[in-house]
Write an enzyme that holds these catalytic residues in place. Structure first.
Site, short mmCIF file in Angstrom:
data_model
loop_
_atom_site.label_atom_id
_atom_site.label_comp_id
_atom_site.label_asym_id
_atom_site.label_seq_id
_atom_site.Cartn_x
_atom_site.Cartn_y
_atom_site.Cartn_z
CG ASP A 1 -1.94 1.00 1.29
OD1 ASP A 1 -2.82 0.94 0.42
OD2 ASP A 1 -1.92 1.88 2.18
CD GLU B 1 -2.17 2.17 -3.65
OE1 GLU B 1 -3.22 2.75 -3.90
OE2 GLU B 1 -1.52 2.39 -2.61
C1 NOJ Z 1 -4.42 2.93 -0.87
C2 NOJ Z 1 -5.52 1.96 -0.58
O1 NOJ Z 1 -5.79 1.22 -1.74
C3 NOJ Z 1 -6.68 2.80 -0.12
O2 NOJ Z 1 -7.88 2.07 -0.08
C4 NOJ Z 1 -6.34 3.39 1.21
O3 NOJ Z 1 -7.37 4.25 1.62
C5 NOJ Z 1 -5.04 4.19 1.12
N1 NOJ Z 1 -4.02 3.53 0.39
C6 NOJ Z 1 -4.50 4.46 2.51
O4 NOJ Z 1 -4.01 3.27 3.07
#
Ligand code: NOJ
Ligand code: CA
Length: 561
Positions: A223, A284
């Site tokens: 993440d 991500e």
């Molecule tokens: C990216 C995640 O996919 C999202 O759902 C989340 O709110 C943010 N990062 C913070 O962790």
């Protein structure tokens, strides 16, 4: 440490150098709270997932990614983790997780888990200890605590804004009751950012990686993989009002894509390499260009990085051709696969997004008062064509639960049902992401469409969702579900994920390429395209009436016998 399950090998996922499973796998994202609910409390759980593994086997995916199911107060649907090494009782127990993993592996399905290293929950023991400790203490040094500016420290340390809206700093009350230091949270105030210049944080995440690797997971989706390291001195930064808040890099945003972040992944790469079975890391990272995203998948770093540039490309053949070309070129240059994706739990579902009638910045969501409402039939038709195009490309692909049912974004959620922190932090200005997170419909006439057997659902499901139910689509050759299943079978049979793309000459408004023995044509224009003589249709994103490919349709062709 577990050894690779023999059935994984039988399933065609054996890894060899250059043919590691993650180079070509189709990975299905499960958003646990909305997938299937075994205990009927309205929130999906691990046992619910285990009960549907045969559906995923039938669909033909190679792996699943589970969004966070770890202990969490659920302020951001689990992306606020209080204990990285346990399961939240909402979702089950560690024993349920082990059982799910064994069941998935027994079917030849790999499993990766979500890791959230940029921030924890404010309920994490470390953050609670930091609040109780003194400014300057080792407890505070695990997070980004700073004194405020102004005569009494009443002004935030800098002007950074939270991705979810509002300031990225919150002032605490010290243990003695006086107004105190501020802490940084790039997301919700319940999600304090770790300080990645602190070796203790590094050691803790190595421990967390090993905890899950020892249980046998096949890897991690990481993440906010571009956010961990912040620019020295935390300089002010004001985002462009029109720009998305998640993207950018060190060239202009002091908290995204800082050079030092790569050292973290080089370290993790080594940890994963100690384990057998080609465990993988997927970034991500919302970065401005494909070239920059490719830095995350250099040979000693991560294995995959979501191709968000592809996700964000409009339904236009010239733009898609360019982004595909650039992706294949930039990733190939460093020996990495492109990791295609069209939907996830943070973006408007592509069955709606591809037919929006006005610009809609990523992260805003679509609600009843948004401009540019999507045209549903057009959206689904384009979504099916887009998926058929994506699944024919060499590389790995991620699918988001429900897209195989053709689910649209749920636009008309009642305001009082919305739960995304974006909705609250922007005071309703941005709808946020609830519309793509509504629990799945499994059966047409069961309570909650078979999501559970009580009818409870944490977000209300639309009245017209019976027609999208998995059960309804399973027996229908022309359904979206059948199209996905057929595509995944043909993709595997023809080795498309490990193939190579060669563009073919085509009329205007048409994309045409060959991947091995399969020819792929997508018609974006109003003029039908004749199917070349001597070819046989292997897959079509819509049922074909004659020998021509109509607008917004993708076909896969092979030479007729
Ligand atoms: C990216 C995640 O996919 C999202 O759902 C989340 O709110 C943010 N990062 C913070 O962790
Ligand atoms: Ca449940």
């Amino acid at each position: 440490m577990t050894s690779p399950d023999v059935s994984l090998l039988a399933h065609g996922l054996a890894s060899r150098p250059g043919r590691e499973w993650w180079r070509s796998a189709v990975i299905y994202q499960i958003y646990p709270r909305s997938f299937a609910d075994a205990n009927g409390d309205g929130i999906g759980d691990l046992r619910g997932i285990a009960a549907h593994l045969d559906d995923l086997l039938d669909l033909g995916v190679d792996a699943i990614w589970l969004s966070p199911f770890m202990t969490s107060p659920q302020k951001d649907a689990g992306y606020d983790v209080a204990d990285y090494c346990d399961v939240d009782p909402l979702f089950g127990t560690l024993a349920d997780f082990d059982e799910l993993l064994a069941q998935a592996h027994g079917r030849g399905i790999r499993l990766i888990v979500d890791l959230v290293p940029n921030h924890s929950s404010d309920q994490h023991v470390w953050f609670q200890a930091a609040l109780a400790a003194e400014p300057g203490s080792p407890e505070r040094a695990r997070y980004m605590f700073r004194d405020g500016k102004g005569a009494n420290g009443e002004i935030a340390p800098n002007n950074w804004e939270s991705v979810f809206g509002g300031p990225a700093w919150t002032r605490i009350v010290e243990a003695d009751g006086t107004p105190g230091q501020w802490y940084l949270h790039l997301f919700d105030s319940s999600q304090p950012d770790f300080d990645w210049s602190n070796p203790e944080v590094w050691a803790e995440f190595r421990r967390i990686l090993r905890f899950w690797l020892d249980r046998g997971v096949d890897g991690f989706r990481v993440d906010v993989a571009h956010g961990l390291v912040k620019a020295e001195g935390l300089p002010d930064y004001t985002p462009h009002p029109e720009g998305g808040s998640m993207g950018g890099d060190e060239a202009d945003v002091p908290y995204w894509g800082q050079r030092g972040v790569h050292d973290v992944y080089r370290d993790w790469h080594k940890v994963l390499a100690e384990y057998d079975g080609d465990r993988a890391l997927c970034a991500e990272a919302w970065l401005p260009t494909i070239e920059k995203t490719a830095l995350w998948v250099r040979p000693d770093e991560m294995h995959q990085a979501f191709n968000f540039a592809y996700l964000e490309t409009p339904w236009k053949e010239t733009e898609l051709k360019d982004v595909i070309d650039e992706s294949l070129r930039d990733y190939a240059a460093i020996g990495a696969p492109s990791t295609w994706v069209l939907s996830n739990h943070d973006v408007v579902r592509h069955a709606s997004r591809l037919a929006l009638t006005a610009e809609n910045p990523q992260g805003s969501g679509v609600g009843p008062r948004s401009a540019g409402q999507p045209i549903p039939e057009l959206g689904l038709r384009r979504a099916r064509a887009a998926t058929a195009l994506m699944l024919a490309l060499p590389g790995s692909s991620y699918l988001y639960q429900g897209e195989e049912l053709g689910l649209p974004e749920v636009i008309d959620l009642p305001d009082d049902a919305r739960q995304d922190p974006t909705w609250f932090r922007t005071h309703g200005e941005k709808y946020g992401r609830d519309g793509c997170r509504v629990p799945l419909p499994w059966e047409a006439s069961a309570p909650a469409y078979g999501f559970n057997d009580t009818g409870a659902a944490w977000l209300p499901q639309p009245a017209e969702w019976a027609r999208f139910a998995c059960e309804v689509q399973r027996g229908d050759d022309s359904s979206t579900l059948s199209m996905y299943r057929d595509a995944l079978r043909a993709r595997r049979a023809h080795g498309l994920g490990l193939g190579a793309l060669e563009w073919l000459p085509a009329q205007a408004d048409v994309l045409a390429f060959r991947n091995g023995e399969v020819t792929v044509l997508t018609n974006f224009g109003a003029t039908p395209v004749e199917i070349p003589e001597g070819s046989e249709v292997l897959l079509s994103s819509e049922p074909l009436a004659g020998t021509a490919i109509p607008q917004d349709v993708t076909v896969w062709l092979v030479a007729a016998p």
